[in-house]
Design a protein around this motif. Structure first.
Motif, PDB file in Angstrom:
ATOM      1  N   ALA A  52       0.724  -1.401  -0.022  1.00  0.00           N
ATOM      2  CA  ALA A  52       0.131  -0.048  -0.057  1.00  0.00           C
ATOM      3  C   ALA A  52       0.726   1.437   0.002  1.00  0.00           C
ATOM      4  N   ARG A  53       1.961   1.156   0.759  1.00  0.00           N
ATOM      5  CA  ARG A  53       2.877   2.339   0.719  1.00  0.00           C
ATOM      6  C   ARG A  53       3.456   2.505  -0.662  1.00  0.00           C
ATOM      7  N   ARG A  54       4.256   1.359  -1.093  1.00  0.00           N
ATOM      8  CA  ARG A  54       4.584   1.654  -2.296  1.00  0.00           C
ATOM      9  C   ARG A  54       3.634   2.126  -3.532  1.00  0.00           C
ATOM     10  N   VAL A  55       2.542   1.640  -3.546  1.00  0.00           N
ATOM     11  CA  VAL A  55       1.713   2.113  -4.643  1.00  0.00           C
ATOM     12  C   VAL A  55       1.170   3.461  -4.184  1.00  0.00           C
ATOM     13  N   GLY A  56       0.993   3.972  -2.781  1.00  0.00           N
ATOM     14  CA  GLY A  56       0.841   5.197  -2.421  1.00  0.00           C
ATOM     15  C   GLY A  56       1.667   6.314  -2.941  1.00  0.00           C
ATOM     16  N   SER A  57       3.046   5.924  -2.546  1.00  0.00           N
ATOM     17  CA  SER A  57       4.014   6.838  -3.094  1.00  0.00           C
ATOM     18  C   SER A  57       4.264   6.785  -4.499  1.00  0.00           C
ATOM     19  N   GLY A  58       4.006   5.801  -5.192  1.00  0.00           N
ATOM     20  CA  GLY A  58       3.974   5.853  -6.864  1.00  0.00           C
ATOM     21  C   GLY A  58       3.014   6.835  -7.267  1.00  0.00           C
ATOM     22  N   VAL A  59       1.657   6.666  -6.746  1.00  0.00           N
ATOM     23  CA  VAL A  59       0.791   7.615  -7.267  1.00  0.00           C
ATOM     24  C   VAL A  59       1.045   9.032  -6.903  1.00  0.00           C
TER      25      VAL A  59
END
Lengths: 172, 570
Positions: free
Chosen positions: A159-166
């Motif tokens: 979730a964190r990775r996707v969050g920072s990616g977006v």
């Protein structure tokens, strides 16, 4: 009117129908389903048997350094579903049915696995053998860094990775 | 909604034949705009009807001569659709059509009873009231399934009631039953039961006796309501067959098969042919052992223990056969959604044939002698009469209805598994007495042996399980099987991982309601056999208490003793 006397002839011909069990062998056929036997060498502790077991005779218990697969024969209904679903063919159905015992512990069987602890939260969540088996089946791949992370922590990390990616902002 | 003309056209395309078309047209005439939807899927026609028109609809169709009231399933679908649902499952025997009337019931809406029309619906309504709190007008609502000290507004099958809550809110207490004066001085009340721990379910009959004659009878049941329908809502699809199989210790496979058939019907799963054959084979093996068991118990109740012993000696060969075919003498554990778990090996086939040959010879020899014993015939003839009209009105099933002249048999009427590949007769006797019901079973054993021979010869090759199947939520499925005692019908509403609602109806549920009719006018000595004649559960530990209301004295006697008091007269 005396037709019923013919039963005497039938009885004489058939003789004794009952057997002197336990002094004679039991009548178990080759197809009989008795208790199951778990091969500790083959078992990887994946828990497929635990999830299908209708009466919950099989359980996985997570202790600090160990994951223990417990088989309680007292609850077993001898359906053989565990053997049916086992991906490792570690479970065999035996013909054993004389299971009565004065000692409760005789009704337990255990396979002890070494636990893998989550490298984020430290909780034991799977077995060393299962991680190796999965590695073997998917041949390493991109997932390997996450092998030692428990599903819950993995979800948070993703979730964190996707969050920072977006958003482009690293989320802590 | 559509106009009348537009309405008739879809009815034409939906009906499966002239019978269902006639019934659908009648319903369209009476209910008009109250019909929300009509669809057909396979042999099942489903009519969605507003609650307001249900009574009128049932009034219109109840007198149709081949309509059979099979089950009524209530379901709590408030979370999905904001309403409770009632599914009336009827059958058009002559056409083999399932007719499902689906009625959305909003909270606080009352339904007018149908128990004066379809008399079989009496218990179903009481059960829907007990378990879901659905209220029925125009009748007395008493407790049926739940104990008398159950909290008033706690309905256990509602989705917002958890098992933990139930455990907390209800602690069973000893229910003390008070002996009530009947007003008639000479009538003695004889309770039979409620403990039958060995075979089936505890049952409790109260017989009112004047002298030696039974003048009336009452049945109280559900002593061991186990809440398995609620339990199944938390089990996975492939775990439930093993739970279903444990509903009955004698005919368990019919329940697991009905359940998997209901799921397969709901999700349109095509079962491989070989699996259908194996299911039929095991179902017939189960019928053989069950009928021989019953025959033995019946002869035992008549005091002819020689016959009892020989019936069970022959039955033992079937038990060994069952183990060879499935891996277990009972609770076979081979039915799964999409097929069966265990194949029949080639060398087993020859062993099956050998056993059947021997069985046929020995059984013929045995029944020939047993049914000609004069005392046995005398005790069976003319006792426990169930007239054909009553059998129809109560929508009875199995050997009970076939002993009263109605040829209802699910294997023929609503065929399933591999029964359409074999030819067999449905034995029917018209006398309606204990002898008729006995002879139906005696003949059925021969039919089952013949069915087994045909199935074994035709056993096709191929897979025994579908490769995979997927679930879809909120689909309705019906699975029915002709059990040794009559039709077992399971209704499943599917959920994501588990059945959302699973309704089980065993044949005894249907047949027990007619036992008081059979008991009226019989001699007390014939009561145990008459109760046993529908093949409910019986055990040697059965005990009856005789209470004499005038003196207040109580004594306990084993049930065999009551049964044997008359045996000197034969």
């Amino acid at each position: 009117m005396v037709k019923f006397l013919r039963m005497l002839a039938i009885s004489a011909r058939e003789g004794t129908a009952t057997r002197k069990y336990p002094f004679e062998s039991s009548l178990v056929t080759p197809e009989f389903r008795g208790r199951v036997d778990i091969d500790p060498a083959k078992c990887v502790g994946c828990g497929a048997c635990v999830r299908i077991c209708p009466p919950s005779a099989l359980t996985l218990n997570y202790e600090s350094d160990e994951v223990v697969l417990k088989y309680f024969i007292g609850r077993c209904i001898f359906c053989g579903m565990c053997a049916y679903v086992c991906p490792q063919d570690a479970i065999t159905i035996t013909k054993e049915f004389e299971l009565a015992t004065p000692e409760l512990n005789d009704l337990y069987d255990e396979v002890v696995h070494t636990a893998v602890k989550c490298n984020v939260c430290g909780k034991p969540f799977t077995t060393v053998k299962l991680v190796k088996e999965v590695e073997k089946r998917i041949d390493g791949g991109d997932m390997s860094p996450l092998f030692n992370t428990c599903p819950e922590c993995r979800r948070k990390l993703t979730a964190r990775r996707v969050g920072s990616g977006v958003t482009g902002v690293s989320v802590e | 909604m559509f106009s009348d003309l537009e309405r008739l056209r879809p009815m034409d395309s939906i009906a499966r034949g002239p019978r269902s078309l006639a019934i659908l047209n009648k319903l369209a005439d009476v209910c008009g705009d109250s019909i929300l939807d009509v669809t057909r899927d396979g042999i099942t026609i489903r009519i969605t009807l507003k609650a307001g028109c249900l009574r009128k609809a049932l009034e219109t169709i109840y007198s149709e001569h081949d309509l059979y009231f099979r089950t009524l399933t209530a379901s709590d679908e408030r979370r999905e659709e904001g309403v409770y649902k009632l599914y009336y499952v009827l059958g058009i025997d002559s056409e083999g059509t399932n007719l499902v009337i689906e009625v959305p019931v909003p909270e606080a809406v009352e339904i007018y009873t149908a128990s004066d029309l379809f008399r079989a619906s009496d218990w179903y309504e009481l059960e829907a009231h007990d378990l879901f709190g659905i209220r029925f007008n125009g009748r007395t609502l008493r407790r049926l399934v739940l104990p008398e000290d159950w909290p008033e507004d706690l309905h256990p099958l509602r989705k917002d009631v958890s098992v933990e809550e139930l455990r907390e809110l209800y602690q069973p207490q000893m229910i003390s039953r008070v002996v009530t004066e009947l007003g008639v001085e000479e009538v003695v009340r004889i309770p039979i039961g409620p403990y039958h721990p060995a075979l089936h379910e505890p049952e409790y009959f109260e017989l009112y006796v004047r002298g030696e004659k039974v003048v009336d009878a009452r049945y109280i049941g559900f002593m061991v309501h186990r809440g398995i329908e609620k339990l199944a809502e938390s089990m996975k699809y492939d775990q439930v067959p093993f739970l279903a199989e444990r509903i009955c210790g004698i005919c368990g496979f019919v329940h697991s098969t009905s359940y998997v058939q209901a799921v397969e019907d709901a999700l349109n799963i095509e079962v491989p042919e070989r699996a259908e054959f194996i299911r039929s084979i095991v179902l017939e093996v189960e019928r053989l052992h069950s009928h021989l068991l019953w025959l033995g118990v019946a002869l035992h109740l008549l005091g002819y223990d020689t016959g009892f012993m020989h019936a069970w000696r022959i039955r033992e060969k079937i038990m060994v056969l069952a183990e060879l075919l499935t891996g277990s003498r009972k609770t076979y554990g081979i039915a799964l959604v999409g097929g069966v778990k265990k194949d029949i090996a080639q060398d087993t086939v020859s062993k099956v044939k050998e056993t059947l040959d021997r069985l046929k010879r020995e059984y013929r020899e045995f029944v020939d002698v047993a049914t000609s014993v004069p005392q046995v015939r005398a005790r069976l003839t003319g006792t426990g009469i169930l007239p054909r009209g009553e059998a129809r009105a109560y929508s009875l099933v199995g050997p009970t209805v076939r002993g009263s002249g109605l040829a209802r048999d699910v294997r023929k009427d609503y065929t399933y598994a591999a029964y359409h590949y074999v030819s067999f007769n449905v034995p029917v006797y018209t006398e309606g007495d204990n002898l008729a019901r006995t002879l139906v079973r005696v003949d059925e054993v021969f039919e089952s042996i013949s069915i087994l021979e045909q199935l074994i010869d035709m056993l096709p090759s191929g897979p025994i399980m579908v490769e995979s199947w997927e679930t879809q939520p909120m689909k309705l499925g019906i699975g029915s099987v002709e059990a040794p005692r009559g039709e077992v019908i399971h209704v499943v509403v599917t959920g994501h991982y588990s059945p959302y609602r699973w309704r089980v109806r065993a044949p005894t549920y249907q047949n027990l309601q007619a036992v008081p009719i059979m008991l009226k006018g019989v001699d007390l000595a014939d009561a145990p056999l008459t109760i046993a004649s529908i093949d409910p559960c019986f055990s040697c530990t059965d005990r009856a208490t005789i209470i004499n209301l005038r003196s207040g004295s109580v004594k306990t006697v084993p049930i065999e003793i009551i049964s044997r008091r008359g045996s000197g007269r034969g």
